[in-house]
Design a protein around this motif. Sequence first.
Motif, PDB file in Angstrom:
ATOM      1  N   GLY A  61       0.778  -1.228   0.000  1.00 56.66           N
ATOM      2  CA  GLY A  61       0.000   0.000   0.000  1.00 56.66           C
ATOM      3  C   GLY A  61       0.807   1.273   0.000  1.00 56.66           C
ATOM      4  N   THR A  62       2.073   1.180  -0.224  1.00 57.51           N
ATOM      5  CA  THR A  62       2.874   2.412  -0.216  1.00 57.51           C
ATOM      6  C   THR A  62       2.791   3.158  -1.542  1.00 57.51           C
ATOM      7  OG1 THR A  62       4.790   1.043  -0.746  1.00 57.51           O
ATOM      8  CG2 THR A  62       4.511   1.683   1.565  1.00 57.51           C
ATOM      9  N   GLY A  63       2.124   2.549  -2.517  1.00 53.22           N
ATOM     10  CA  GLY A  63       1.910   3.262  -3.767  1.00 53.22           C
ATOM     11  C   GLY A  63       2.740   2.764  -4.931  1.00 53.22           C
ATOM     12  N   LYS A  64       3.126   1.511  -4.894  1.00 51.64           N
ATOM     13  CA  LYS A  64       3.977   0.972  -5.969  1.00 51.64           C
ATOM     14  C   LYS A  64       3.270   1.015  -7.319  1.00 51.64           C
ATOM     15  CE  LYS A  64       4.550  -2.974  -3.836  1.00 51.64           C
ATOM     16  NZ  LYS A  64       3.948  -2.579  -2.542  1.00 51.64           N
ATOM     17  N   THR A  65       2.112   0.375  -7.403  1.00 53.48           N
ATOM     18  CA  THR A  65       1.405   0.254  -8.683  1.00 53.48           C
ATOM     19  C   THR A  65       1.032   1.629  -9.220  1.00 53.48           C
ATOM     20  OG1 THR A  65       0.509  -1.851  -7.891  1.00 53.48           O
ATOM     21  CG2 THR A  65      -0.515  -0.887  -9.831  1.00 53.48           C
ATOM     22  N   THR A  66       0.556   2.480  -8.352  1.00 58.98           N
ATOM     23  CA  THR A  66       0.165   3.824  -8.784  1.00 58.98           C
ATOM     24  C   THR A  66       1.371   4.589  -9.305  1.00 58.98           C
ATOM     25  OG1 THR A  66      -1.552   3.813  -7.091  1.00 58.98           O
ATOM     26  CG2 THR A  66      -0.955   5.950  -8.022  1.00 58.98           C
ATOM     27  N   ASP A  89       3.052  -8.480  -9.183  1.00 59.14           N
ATOM     28  CA  ASP A  89       2.318  -8.701  -7.923  1.00 59.14           C
ATOM     29  C   ASP A  89       1.303  -9.806  -8.187  1.00 59.14           C
ATOM     30  OD1 ASP A  89       0.899  -8.715  -5.616  1.00 59.14           O
ATOM     31  OD2 ASP A  89       0.479  -6.549  -5.601  1.00 59.14           O
ATOM     32  N   ARG A 118      -2.067 -10.629  -5.688  1.00 59.91           N
ATOM     33  CA  ARG A 118      -3.329  -9.881  -5.591  1.00 59.91           C
ATOM     34  C   ARG A 118      -3.933  -9.686  -6.980  1.00 59.91           C
ATOM     35  NH1 ARG A 118      -4.910  -4.570  -4.313  1.00 59.91           N
ATOM     36  NH2 ARG A 118      -2.884  -3.793  -4.992  1.00 59.91           N
ATOM     37  N   GLY A 174       3.390  -6.279  -2.547  1.00 57.50           N
ATOM     38  CA  GLY A 174       3.754  -5.577  -1.327  1.00 57.50           C
ATOM     39  C   GLY A 174       4.037  -6.588  -0.236  1.00 57.50           C
ATOM     40  N   LYS A 226       2.218  10.106  -1.200  1.00 55.58           N
ATOM     41  CA  LYS A 226       1.177  10.624  -0.299  1.00 55.58           C
ATOM     42  C   LYS A 226       1.626  11.848   0.498  1.00 55.58           C
ATOM     43  CE  LYS A 226      -0.490   5.861   0.034  1.00 55.58           C
ATOM     44  NZ  LYS A 226      -1.085   4.805   0.847  1.00 55.58           N
ATOM     45  N   ASP A 267       0.703  14.640  -0.221  1.00 50.99           N
ATOM     46  CA  ASP A 267      -0.438  15.557  -0.279  1.00 50.99           C
ATOM     47  C   ASP A 267      -1.392  15.314   0.879  1.00 50.99           C
ATOM     48  OD1 ASP A 267      -0.696  13.026  -1.754  1.00 50.99           O
ATOM     49  OD2 ASP A 267      -2.791  13.625  -1.994  1.00 50.99           O
ATOM     50  N   GLY A 297       5.141  11.735  -4.573  1.00 50.15           N
ATOM     51  CA  GLY A 297       3.745  11.625  -4.988  1.00 50.15           C
ATOM     52  C   GLY A 297       2.892  12.618  -4.234  1.00 50.15           C
ATOM     53  N   GLY A 329      -0.568  13.035  -5.021  1.00 44.74           N
ATOM     54  CA  GLY A 329      -1.976  12.796  -5.343  1.00 44.74           C
ATOM     55  C   GLY A 329      -2.133  11.461  -6.035  1.00 44.74           C
ATOM     56  N   GLU A 330      -3.386  11.069  -6.293  1.00 47.18           N
ATOM     57  CA  GLU A 330      -3.664   9.772  -6.915  1.00 47.18           C
ATOM     58  C   GLU A 330      -3.744   9.842  -8.429  1.00 47.18           C
ATOM     59  OE1 GLU A 330      -6.378   7.117  -4.382  1.00 47.18           O
ATOM     60  OE2 GLU A 330      -7.076   9.154  -3.948  1.00 47.18           O
TER      61      GLU A 330
HETATM   62  N1  LIG Z   1      -3.041  10.681  -1.889  1.00 47.06           N
HETATM   63  C1  LIG Z   1      -2.215   9.860  -2.501  1.00 47.06           C
HETATM   64  N2  LIG Z   1      -2.568   8.555  -2.652  1.00 47.06           N
HETATM   65  C2  LIG Z   1      -1.702   7.730  -3.277  1.00 47.06           C
HETATM   66  C3  LIG Z   1      -0.510   8.182  -3.761  1.00 47.06           C
HETATM   67  N3  LIG Z   1       0.125   7.119  -4.334  1.00 47.06           N
HETATM   68  C4  LIG Z   1      -0.676   6.049  -4.199  1.00 47.06           C
HETATM   69  N4  LIG Z   1      -1.798   6.397  -3.558  1.00 47.06           N
HETATM   70  C5  LIG Z   1      -2.894   5.565  -3.196  1.00 47.06           C
HETATM   71  O1  LIG Z   1      -2.456   4.600  -2.261  1.00 47.06           O
HETATM   72  C6  LIG Z   1      -3.207   3.416  -2.422  1.00 47.06           C
HETATM   73  C7  LIG Z   1      -2.245   2.246  -2.590  1.00 47.06           C
HETATM   74  O2  LIG Z   1      -1.590   2.439  -3.791  1.00 47.06           O
HETATM   75  P1  LIG Z   1      -1.030   1.207  -4.602  1.00 47.06           P
HETATM   76  O3  LIG Z   1      -0.396   1.758  -5.826  1.00 47.06           O
HETATM   77  O4  LIG Z   1      -2.051   0.182  -4.816  1.00 47.06           O
HETATM   78  O5  LIG Z   1      -0.005   0.645  -3.583  1.00 47.06           O
HETATM   79  P2  LIG Z   1       0.826  -0.699  -3.729  1.00 47.06           P
HETATM   80  O6  LIG Z   1       2.088  -0.483  -3.035  1.00 47.06           O
HETATM   81  O7  LIG Z   1       0.905  -1.124  -5.150  1.00 47.06           O
HETATM   82  O8  LIG Z   1      -0.105  -1.699  -2.936  1.00 47.06           O
HETATM   83  P3  LIG Z   1       0.129  -3.309  -2.834  1.00 47.06           P
HETATM   84  O9  LIG Z   1      -0.031  -3.827  -4.205  1.00 47.06           O
HETATM   85  O10 LIG Z   1      -0.917  -3.752  -1.893  1.00 47.06           O
HETATM   86  O11 LIG Z   1       1.451  -3.534  -2.275  1.00 47.06           O
HETATM   87  C8  LIG Z   1      -4.075   3.623  -3.640  1.00 47.06           C
HETATM   88  O12 LIG Z   1      -5.340   3.995  -3.230  1.00 47.06           O
HETATM   89  C9  LIG Z   1      -3.444   4.763  -4.348  1.00 47.06           C
HETATM   90  O13 LIG Z   1      -4.340   5.516  -5.104  1.00 47.06           O
HETATM   91  C10 LIG Z   1      -0.154   9.571  -3.581  1.00 47.06           C
HETATM   92  O14 LIG Z   1       0.910  10.086  -3.945  1.00 47.06           O
HETATM   93  N5  LIG Z   1      -1.067  10.361  -2.955  1.00 47.06           N
END
Ligand SMILES: Nc1nc2c(ncn2[C@@H]2O[C@H](COP(=O)(O)OP(=O)(O)OP(=O)(O)O)[C@@H](O)[C@H]2O)c(=O)[nH]1
Length: 559
Positions: free
Chosen positions: A365-370, A392, A395, A447, A509, A511, A534, A536-537
């Motif tokens: 959940g640290t934002g890898k995929t995004t 990944d 999931r 993750g 995150k 923001d 980052g 924002g989303e």
């Molecule tokens: N506000 C904000 N939200 C973010 C940012 N980057 C990612 N998110 C949000 O954080 C949540 C997790 O992002 P993912 O990209 O799924 O994180 P991940 O690390 O791939 O998650 P896993 O696959 O579970 O390990 C999502 O809801 C994203 O939209 C950011 O810079 N700002």
Amino acid sequence: MAFGFIKKVFTFGKDTAPAKEVPEEALKQEDVLSTEDVPVPHADAVDAEPLVALAEDRDLLLDEAEAANPEADLHRVEPQADIYPLPPVVHPLPITPDEVAAPEIETAGGPAPDSLDAASETSTPSATLTPEVEATRAAELVNIGLGGVEHAHEEIEAAEAAKAAAIDDFRAADADAMAELAEPSPLPLEEPVEPAPAKPKSARKKKTEAKGGGATTSGAEPVADAGPAPALPKGFSTADQMPKDAPAAVPAPRLSWFQRLRAGLARTSSQLTGQIASLFTKRKLDDATLQDLEDLLIQADLGVETALRITDTLASERYGKDVTGEDVGRIMAGEITKVLEPVAKPLELDLSHKPHVILVVGVNGTGKTTTIGKLAAKLSGAGLKVMMAAGDTFRAAAIEQLHIWADRTKSEIVSSKLGADAAGLAYEAYEQAKAKGSDVLIIDTAGRLQNKAELMAELEKIVRVLGKLDPDAPHTVLQTLDATTGQNAMNQVEIFRNVAGVSGLIMTKLDGTARGGILVAIAAKHKLPVYFIGVGEGIDDLEPFEAKDFAQAIAGVEA
Ligand SMILES: Nc1nc2c(ncn2[C@@H]2O[C@H](COP(=O)(O)OP(=O)(O)OP(=O)(O)O)[C@@H](O)[C@H]2O)c(=O)[nH]1
């Protein structure tokens, strides 16, 4: 008068039937005429007294006539039931409502038709008894044979006329009574409710149009004006009570990435600057205040090293002098900038590799995929050919999520089934990227918590497999850090750096309710490049890391 009466008796006898010889005992009619011995039908309705008087008169007249002319053949004709049958005593006619021309009865406002029977019974005029009695009397007179037939006829006709008149009166009275029953009661029991005057149709229509009515119930004609809406309990409203022309939701103006960064770091900075301002109110800078300041900076996650840099600089400039919050902020921003500047580097791509492999790692959940999507957008936008690998495999949503990002960024993607070997997928993706001439291959990974040994081992395996394909691969190992996690981010960097050889960081995150101080501590300790942040989303919410901006945002200093 007495002779006239006798004459009438004779005439009646000739016209009708010959006189009969009356038996001797029958001549003793006194007994016959006795009201006591002769049962008079319905004696309660017939007054017998006049009849007895008449009979007595008759006897006297006969006696006188015989005395005057003994030769005369005077028959004493006595009434006999078989010759002059007594007419049945007629009771008042049982007139029923059916026999009366019934008025049209409106049920509305009047009594129920069932009540008419009772009404007609109670309203029967008692006057109808009189003609009946008179008729009976006349008949009695005939029966006794003394009144004279003509006189009796006259009396009977008069009685029948009276009876007919009485019946007419009764019918008229009964009809009136029924008509009265049919009419609404002139004395209403309750106060009548004034019916609301009907509004002209056109007026109603205008009102509806003015309200914009009809929008809520399409196709439904307003049947009637329901009047003012009833008071509804709290929580209820009618369409009329809904605010008209509710202002449309105005989208908030989009903040610049720096404004979002400042907003995200506002909690950190405001807390810090507030404490610093109160620390230096009317106090000269001495050792105690310097120690207090150092504590505050460490509590803000900036790390011991950075805290000491700040206090040392402040002491060298202002020791023994008055110090303001602004003084401290300015020095703090400068020192943080110095810490961050060396790590604020661009992400270097060696496109000679084709593909340049970027492995993205980090805790769940640290934002890898995004972040992969955001990076691909920048690269694709720059004209580079990007391939993604959905590593990944734990999931399903992560695989789907990456497909969406690939579509949005016009990138290619390699993915496999859920639970597939992530290292094997990485291998396959590299082969395909190589074959297709992709400039950049970005590999997503599951993750994992840094304390999960088996998952960390899988990450190691991916790195090994890629190294076999290209000794320099992965060329970049990016770790995403969630800016809201604070001190734990330091620990994450240490573990992932050791296992996967993290070469650069992206803090996400920022923001939100960020605790960005930890990035300064990580930068000071690990000296790892921080490529992006980052904010924002959205697809564009990834900004190159700028040391000075970040430092000023934390220190609460205007740019
Ligand atoms: N506000 C904000 N939200 C973010 C940012 N980057 C990612 N998110 C949000 O954080 C949540 C997790 O992002 P993912 O990209 O799924 O994180 P991940 O690390 O791939 O998650 P896993 O696959 O579970 O390990 C999502 O809801 C994203 O939209 C950011 O810079 N700002």
